[in-house]
Structures are given as C-alpha cells and as structure tokens.
Design a protein around this motif. Sequence first.
Motif, PDB file in Angstrom:
ATOM      1  N   GLU A   1     -21.863  91.553   8.324  1.00 56.95           N
ATOM      2  CA  GLU A   1     -21.029  92.861   8.920  1.00 56.95           C
ATOM      3  C   GLU A   1     -21.868  94.099   8.568  1.00 56.95           C
ATOM      4  O   GLU A   1     -22.548  93.868   7.565  1.00 56.95           O
ATOM      5  CB  GLU A   1     -19.689  92.683   8.733  1.00 56.95           C
TER       6      GLU A   1
ATOM      7  N   LYS B   1     -21.585  98.338   9.464  1.00 57.10           N
ATOM      8  CA  LYS B   1     -20.915  99.572  10.273  1.00 57.10           C
ATOM      9  C   LYS B   1     -21.754 100.400  10.895  1.00 57.10           C
ATOM     10  O   LYS B   1     -23.174 100.512  10.609  1.00 57.10           O
ATOM     11  CB  LYS B   1     -20.039 100.431   9.355  1.00 57.10           C
TER      12      LYS B   1
ATOM     13  N   LEU C   1     -24.103 102.762  17.928  1.00 52.45           N
ATOM     14  CA  LEU C   1     -23.923 101.321  18.071  1.00 52.45           C
ATOM     15  C   LEU C   1     -25.245 100.635  18.385  1.00 52.45           C
ATOM     16  O   LEU C   1     -25.110  99.313  17.768  1.00 52.45           O
ATOM     17  CB  LEU C   1     -22.925 100.998  19.346  1.00 52.45           C
TER      18      LEU C   1
ATOM     19  N   GLY D   1     -26.329  99.716  15.022  1.00 54.10           N
ATOM     20  CA  GLY D   1     -25.789  98.649  14.578  1.00 54.10           C
ATOM     21  C   GLY D   1     -26.120  97.011  14.942  1.00 54.10           C
ATOM     22  O   GLY D   1     -26.098  96.378  14.073  1.00 54.10           O
ATOM     23  N   TYR D   2     -26.300  96.985  16.192  1.00 48.70           N
ATOM     24  CA  TYR D   2     -26.701  95.815  16.588  1.00 48.70           C
ATOM     25  C   TYR D   2     -28.236  95.403  16.120  1.00 48.70           C
ATOM     26  O   TYR D   2     -28.446  94.278  15.767  1.00 48.70           O
ATOM     27  CB  TYR D   2     -27.090  95.906  18.174  1.00 48.70           C
TER      28      TYR D   2
ATOM     29  N   THR E   1     -19.427  90.200  17.140  1.00 46.07           N
ATOM     30  CA  THR E   1     -18.377  91.093  17.610  1.00 46.07           C
ATOM     31  C   THR E   1     -18.247  92.482  17.328  1.00 46.07           C
ATOM     32  O   THR E   1     -18.781  92.748  16.215  1.00 46.07           O
ATOM     33  CB  THR E   1     -17.162  90.140  16.952  1.00 46.07           C
ATOM     34  N   VAL E   2     -17.804  93.282  18.057  1.00 41.98           N
ATOM     35  CA  VAL E   2     -17.454  94.575  17.803  1.00 41.98           C
ATOM     36  C   VAL E   2     -16.291  95.270  17.908  1.00 41.98           C
ATOM     37  O   VAL E   2     -15.402  94.850  18.808  1.00 41.98           O
ATOM     38  CB  VAL E   2     -18.381  95.548  18.877  1.00 41.98           C
ATOM     39  N   ASN E   3     -15.706  95.925  16.777  1.00 36.66           N
ATOM     40  CA  ASN E   3     -14.368  96.456  16.804  1.00 36.66           C
ATOM     41  C   ASN E   3     -14.508  97.781  16.516  1.00 36.66           C
ATOM     42  O   ASN E   3     -15.472  98.300  15.595  1.00 36.66           O
ATOM     43  CB  ASN E   3     -13.580  95.668  15.735  1.00 36.66           C
ATOM     44  N   LYS E   4     -13.585  98.647  17.228  1.00 37.37           N
ATOM     45  CA  LYS E   4     -13.475 100.227  16.887  1.00 37.37           C
ATOM     46  C   LYS E   4     -12.594 100.430  15.653  1.00 37.37           C
ATOM     47  O   LYS E   4     -11.867  99.847  15.433  1.00 37.37           O
ATOM     48  CB  LYS E   4     -13.087 101.017  18.265  1.00 37.37           C
TER      49      LYS E   4
ATOM     50  N   TYR F   1     -17.956 102.043  14.608  1.00 35.50           N
ATOM     51  CA  TYR F   1     -17.658 100.651  14.774  1.00 35.50           C
ATOM     52  C   TYR F   1     -17.892  99.626  13.457  1.00 35.50           C
ATOM     53  O   TYR F   1     -18.693 100.038  12.544  1.00 35.50           O
ATOM     54  CB  TYR F   1     -18.665 100.071  15.912  1.00 35.50           C
ATOM     55  N   LYS F   2     -17.267  98.415  13.554  1.00 38.59           N
ATOM     56  CA  LYS F   2     -17.529  97.430  12.693  1.00 38.59           C
ATOM     57  C   LYS F   2     -17.977  96.189  13.454  1.00 38.59           C
ATOM     58  O   LYS F   2     -17.468  95.789  14.286  1.00 38.59           O
ATOM     59  CB  LYS F   2     -16.425  97.081  11.729  1.00 38.59           C
ATOM     60  N   LEU F   3     -19.416  95.870  13.156  1.00 37.28           N
ATOM     61  CA  LEU F   3     -19.774  94.562  13.747  1.00 37.28           C
ATOM     62  C   LEU F   3     -19.836  93.288  12.607  1.00 37.28           C
ATOM     63  O   LEU F   3     -20.088  93.609  11.439  1.00 37.28           O
ATOM     64  CB  LEU F   3     -21.384  94.901  14.089  1.00 37.28           C
TER      65      LEU F   3
END
Length: 241
Positions: A56, A58, A64, A67-68, A98-101, A119-121
């Motif tokens: 994971e 952030k 974003l 992050g990827y 998966t990505v969550n705000k 975001y948390k990936l």
Amino acid sequence: MQNKNYYILTVGLIIAALILGGFFYQAVKNQNTIKVVGISKKAFTADKLKWALTFETKADQDQLEQGYLEMQKKLSDFKKEIKNVGIETEQFNVQPITVNKEFNYITKNGNSQRVFTGYKLKQYLFLITEDIEAVEDLVLDPLKLYNKDIIIAASNLEYFYSEIDELKKEILAEATVNAQTRAEKMLANTNLKIDKVISMNSGVFQITEPYSTNTSSLGVYNTSSKNKEISVTAHTTFSIK
C-alpha cells in the motif's frame, strides 16, 4: 348386535396386542445392543503453503498518478527480490490496485466538515507453493526485505495438506476399529460378544495445531500451523449375542 360388538372388541384387542408386542420387541431389541464412541488422532505436516500479502501507499489529492507509479515500483522490486531467492514470480496471483479516498474532519465556525486529503492505494497478491522453506526463510525474517527497501503492509501464511481427503478416510477407518475394540473391552468380563454393526455415524473432523484443545460442533480446520493434528470420532452401535 352383540356379535357385532364382540367382533369389534376382538379386533381391537388383536390390534392392541400387535402394537404392544411391537413395542416389547423393540425394547428387547434395544437391550441387545451396545453403543460406543471410537476415536482416532494422527499428526501430520502440511505440504502446501499460501502466502498472502498486501502493498500500500498514499498519494496526495493531485498525485494519484504518482501513487500508481509507486505501486508499480513496489511490485517490480518485490518480484525481483523474490526471484533472487528462487521463487518463481509467475506463481503469484496479482489482484488489481484498489483506490480509496481519505478524509479528515475539521471544525470550522463551530461546524464539523469532512475534507478530502488524498488517496490510499492497495494491492493484494498471493502465492501457493510447495517450497515452504524458501518462503518461510524470507517471510519470518522481515529484515531481508526491509533492507531492500521493500515494505509489506500485511503478510499472512496459511498451511494446507494436499492429501487431506485420503487422510480423513484413513483416520475414520481407524476410529471405527477403535470403536469395535472399546466395545469388546467393555464386554470382556461378561458372557456377551459383539455380533454386527447396527449403525455408524462419524463426527466432524477437528484439524488443529498439536496439543490443541480447540474443538467445534462444525469442525475445525486450523491453517496457521505447519504441524497439525487431525482427529475424528465414530459413533457406532453393535448388536450383541
């Protein structure tokens, strides 16, 4: 009219006698049985391992894409190190990112507001292998990956046995033999002997770590221990003579 009543009474007595006779026969029949519970236990060692892990990172509100890219690097570095210790990366099942705000709550003018912070990936992957020792050497010494700047957010090992169905059949047969042995010992000081099996039911299988007292009416399958113990009961009714 009297004859008719006589016949009715006679038929009623015959039916009652048959019913009572059936109950008497069943009662006598039940007295000529013995019920025992046989048990069998066996220690065994798992021959397959499932290693599940999660990466994971952030990312800020407008980062974003970065992050990827960070997640791609984490996976690439991990695969490279895994290959260096002899574990084939093709064996891994890699799930999508998966990505969550994420939000924080602040108080402004006496009101609580939810503020978007980034975001948390996360990415989940798992491996199923028979090379248990190689994986354990890596996972149980986290500094080996940490020193390579590889941080795993979550890691879990589960142990399985590929011949579990055959093992279940084996110990169930042993539990049945144990039931017969117990019945014979119970009758050893009498003039009675077991004759044949009237009914037989198996209990649920309890697969636990060694020397565990954990049991369940639904059965237990402990996957956290490489060394395991399996047990089962056989509820058996024998006729006696």
